[in-house]
Enzyme design. Sequence first.
Site, mmCIF file in Angstrom:
data_model
loop_
_atom_site.group_PDB
_atom_site.id
_atom_site.type_symbol
_atom_site.label_atom_id
_atom_site.label_comp_id
_atom_site.label_asym_id
_atom_site.label_seq_id
_atom_site.Cartn_x
_atom_site.Cartn_y
_atom_site.Cartn_z
ATOM 1 N N LYS A 58 0.797 -1.231 0.000
ATOM 2 C CA LYS A 58 0.000 0.000 0.000
ATOM 3 C C LYS A 58 0.833 1.286 0.000
ATOM 4 O O LYS A 58 0.375 2.331 -0.487
ATOM 5 C CB LYS A 58 -0.942 0.014 1.202
ATOM 6 C CG LYS A 58 -2.130 -0.935 1.088
ATOM 7 C CD LYS A 58 -3.161 -0.443 0.096
ATOM 8 C CE LYS A 58 -4.459 -1.237 0.194
ATOM 9 N NZ LYS A 58 -5.482 -0.710 -0.726
ATOM 10 N N SER A 312 0.659 -9.965 -0.780
ATOM 11 C CA SER A 312 0.472 -8.514 -0.742
ATOM 12 C C SER A 312 0.706 -7.866 0.611
ATOM 13 O O SER A 312 0.921 -6.654 0.685
ATOM 14 C CB SER A 312 -0.931 -8.158 -1.237
ATOM 15 O OG SER A 312 -1.915 -8.812 -0.463
#
Length: 412
Positions: A58, A312
């Site tokens: 992110k 992720s």
Amino acid sequence: MNTLETLPVTLDDVLKAQELLEGIITKTPVESSRALGSLVGGNVFFKCENLQRAGSFKVRGAYVRMARLTDDEKKRGVVAASAGNHAQGVAVAAKSLGINARIYMPLGVALPKLAATRSHGAEVVLHGHNVDEALAEAQRYANETGAVFVHPFDNVDVVAGQGTIGLEILDQIPNVDTILMGVGGGGLLAGVAVAIKAKAKELGREIRVIGVQAENAAAYPPSLAADALVPLKKVTTMADGIAVGRPGQLPFSIIRELVDDVVTVSEDSLARALIFLLERAKMVVEPAGAVGVAALMDGKIENPGNTAVVLSGGNIDPMLMLKVIQRGLSAAGRFMTVRMMLDDRPGSLATIARIIAENDANVTGLDHTRLGGSISMGDVSITINLETKGHEHGEQVLGALRAEGFQPIVVH
């Protein structure tokens, strides 16, 4: 004109984002997995964004978005809302750029994520019972104060920043055939698809890009089928990083044009994948980061070839990890809880213990209840937690108990 050139985010946007991120983010490593490769009949590689700054991908999109703010916008500060990864990414980016950040997180957010976000210097405000309520409050604050709202996925700069992962994968695994990753709002999947499909065209070959969602939080399959955003009425999954009930309009417009498929996996499959990553890959990964592994283990991807799976993020609450480990072991047939009703007479429990021992299972917990509920006078309820070696072994233990006249009921 070519579709790639008319999309809202292009390869040029991703390349410029990569330049902007130089020296800011970590070029995360790629690790091969022989165990998973032998299972699916191909080479499997993990792109380890769980080792990225702030523990997830992110920070890439957040930094690109915030670095491009005007001086006036930077002075006004930024505001965001998140249950974890986006919050930490914004906080890290804000600290690097010297921007004040206010982040709304829902009440009941995992304490490690709350503490981590604050440790990066952001002001954290707890509001609402879910991310949607926190997002609404963040948007209200932005409208009221002039602070810049940093959306977690529905923004050109954010999508371009996430797409830099695709460029890194091609550099690290030049012969990649298939790339898998989780999808919530769609920023990561859209960005990677832009980078990969444009580069694949330059190389004159096909590279598949596939998204994976938790089946109880899968808004993309119905939206793609309808060619319109279809919000979910309810979202329930342990994969909080992709627990998004409505796709982002910008990512959706890219994903429907470029992405080869979006598949779904169950909660049990997610739990099994996390256990696999811990045991075989020595990787701490959050549920949202493990969906690609779950899809491979479930056989959801045909002819994967040389496959890259984006892990992720690695921001998992230890309390959730305990629950997931137990669920994963149960789903793999390595942990079983059984309940039985017995006559309250000496020797019954000893007989059960003998049968379990003779069948090479291990008791990890036992509850013995004489009174309460629907138990009749003279009866005893026992609940036993067992370690077993797989589904076949578990059935062997149950069969041995039944052969001795007991009636075990598997609780989970």
